[in-house]
Motif scaffolding. Structure first.
Motif, mmCIF file in Angstrom:
data_model
loop_
_atom_site.group_PDB
_atom_site.id
_atom_site.type_symbol
_atom_site.label_atom_id
_atom_site.label_comp_id
_atom_site.label_asym_id
_atom_site.label_seq_id
_atom_site.Cartn_x
_atom_site.Cartn_y
_atom_site.Cartn_z
ATOM 1 N N ALA A 189 34.608 33.109 42.010
ATOM 2 C CA ALA A 189 36.023 32.952 41.668
ATOM 3 C C ALA A 189 36.194 31.940 40.544
ATOM 4 O O ALA A 189 37.053 32.094 39.676
ATOM 5 N N GLY A 190 35.350 30.903 40.541
ATOM 6 C CA GLY A 190 35.419 29.896 39.474
ATOM 7 C C GLY A 190 35.049 30.462 38.122
ATOM 8 O O GLY A 190 35.648 30.129 37.103
ATOM 9 N N VAL A 191 34.050 31.341 38.090
ATOM 10 C CA VAL A 191 33.644 31.981 36.829
ATOM 11 C C VAL A 191 34.767 32.881 36.322
ATOM 12 O O VAL A 191 35.102 32.875 35.135
ATOM 13 N N ALA A 192 35.364 33.637 37.250
ATOM 14 C CA ALA A 192 36.481 34.505 36.852
ATOM 15 C C ALA A 192 37.640 33.687 36.311
ATOM 16 O O ALA A 192 38.272 34.047 35.311
ATOM 17 N N THR B 121 46.752 38.143 47.650
ATOM 18 C CA THR B 121 47.669 37.596 46.655
ATOM 19 C C THR B 121 46.964 37.436 45.315
ATOM 20 O O THR B 121 47.518 37.780 44.261
ATOM 21 N N ALA B 122 45.735 36.930 45.343
ATOM 22 C CA ALA B 122 44.952 36.786 44.108
ATOM 23 C C ALA B 122 44.713 38.145 43.460
ATOM 24 O O ALA B 122 44.810 38.284 42.242
ATOM 25 N N LEU B 123 44.395 39.139 44.279
ATOM 26 C CA LEU B 123 44.160 40.484 43.748
ATOM 27 C C LEU B 123 45.410 41.053 43.092
ATOM 28 O O LEU B 123 45.332 41.653 42.017
ATOM 29 N N CYS B 124 46.555 40.835 43.706
ATOM 30 C CA CYS B 124 47.816 41.296 43.097
ATOM 31 C C CYS B 124 48.034 40.619 41.740
ATOM 32 O O CYS B 124 48.425 41.273 40.768
ATOM 33 N N GLY B 125 47.785 39.321 41.684
ATOM 34 C CA GLY B 125 47.987 38.584 40.432
ATOM 35 C C GLY B 125 47.061 39.053 39.332
ATOM 36 O O GLY B 125 47.490 39.268 38.195
ATOM 37 N N ILE B 126 45.782 39.247 39.641
ATOM 38 C CA ILE B 126 44.832 39.631 38.598
ATOM 39 C C ILE B 126 45.064 41.077 38.157
ATOM 40 O O ILE B 126 44.888 41.405 36.980
ATOM 41 N N CYS B 127 45.486 41.939 39.083
ATOM 42 C CA CYS B 127 45.795 43.332 38.704
ATOM 43 C C CYS B 127 47.020 43.374 37.791
ATOM 44 O O CYS B 127 47.045 44.133 36.818
ATOM 45 N N ILE C 67 49.703 33.366 39.317
ATOM 46 C CA ILE C 67 49.496 33.767 40.711
ATOM 47 C C ILE C 67 48.018 33.657 41.039
ATOM 48 O O ILE C 67 47.631 33.110 42.080
ATOM 49 N N TYR C 68 47.160 34.141 40.154
ATOM 50 C CA TYR C 68 45.723 34.099 40.396
ATOM 51 C C TYR C 68 45.192 32.672 40.374
ATOM 52 O O TYR C 68 44.354 32.302 41.195
ATOM 53 N N VAL C 69 45.664 31.859 39.458
ATOM 54 C CA VAL C 69 45.204 30.466 39.363
ATOM 55 C C VAL C 69 45.519 29.709 40.649
ATOM 56 O O VAL C 69 44.655 29.019 41.214
ATOM 57 N N ILE C 70 46.732 29.847 41.141
ATOM 58 C CA ILE C 70 47.106 29.134 42.358
ATOM 59 C C ILE C 70 46.329 29.674 43.559
ATOM 60 O O ILE C 70 45.854 28.909 44.399
ATOM 61 N N ALA C 71 46.176 30.998 43.620
ATOM 62 C CA ALA C 71 45.437 31.586 44.739
ATOM 63 C C ALA C 71 43.974 31.157 44.731
ATOM 64 O O ALA C 71 43.413 30.820 45.783
ATOM 65 N N SER C 72 43.351 31.137 43.562
ATOM 66 C CA SER C 72 41.941 30.730 43.519
ATOM 67 C C SER C 72 41.780 29.244 43.834
ATOM 68 O O SER C 72 40.821 28.851 44.494
#
Length: 126
Positions: free
Chosen positions: A2-5, A65-71, A105-110
């Motif tokens: 997740a950190g690399v992404a 939630t992370a998946l929704c944000g990255i999609c 959304i993805y940043v906060i979720a990760s």
């Protein structure tokens, strides 16, 4: 992973940084329009933090939630890439501004995933 992404997300040029602003100006957009778009992009980032809370309450799973944000971000950056290929700056703008919602959304979720899954003795190590 997740950190690399997350690191790759910060390396993209599809932000209202110097490179994109210079490109938009070379396409004929005025600095005033670019500044307004940059402000809208910043507001979209703030909106992403609010939407994260709503999604988290609805989905009850940080990974979902992370998946929704990255999609969301991928879908809208695809619109931006179409704009690059078509040499249409408005497609780029229409894709970049709302993509910031998905990014945050993805940043906060990760970040929340790191806090919940990394053991305390491992935190802060490189």
């Amino acid at each position: 992973w997740a950190g690399v992404a997350l690191a790759f997300l910060y390396c993209n040029v599809m932000t209202f940084g110097g490179l994109l602003m210079a490109y938009l100006n070379s396409c004929g957009l005025t600095w005033e329009v670019i500044g307004l778009c940059q402000g809208a992009s910043n507001f979209a980032g703030l909106l992403g933090t609010c939407i994260f809370a709503l999604l988290q309450r609805f989905l009850k799973d940080v990974r979902a939630t992370a998946l929704c944000g990255i999609c969301w971000q991928f879908m809208l950056l695809s619109v931006s890439m179409f704009g690059v290929l078509m040499k249409n700056p408005w497609f780029i703008i229409v894709g970049v501004i709302p993509s910031r919602i998905g990014l945050w959304i993805y940043v906060i979720a990760s970040t929340q995933l790191f806090q919940q899954t990394v053991p305390e003795k491992e935190r802060g190590k490189v």
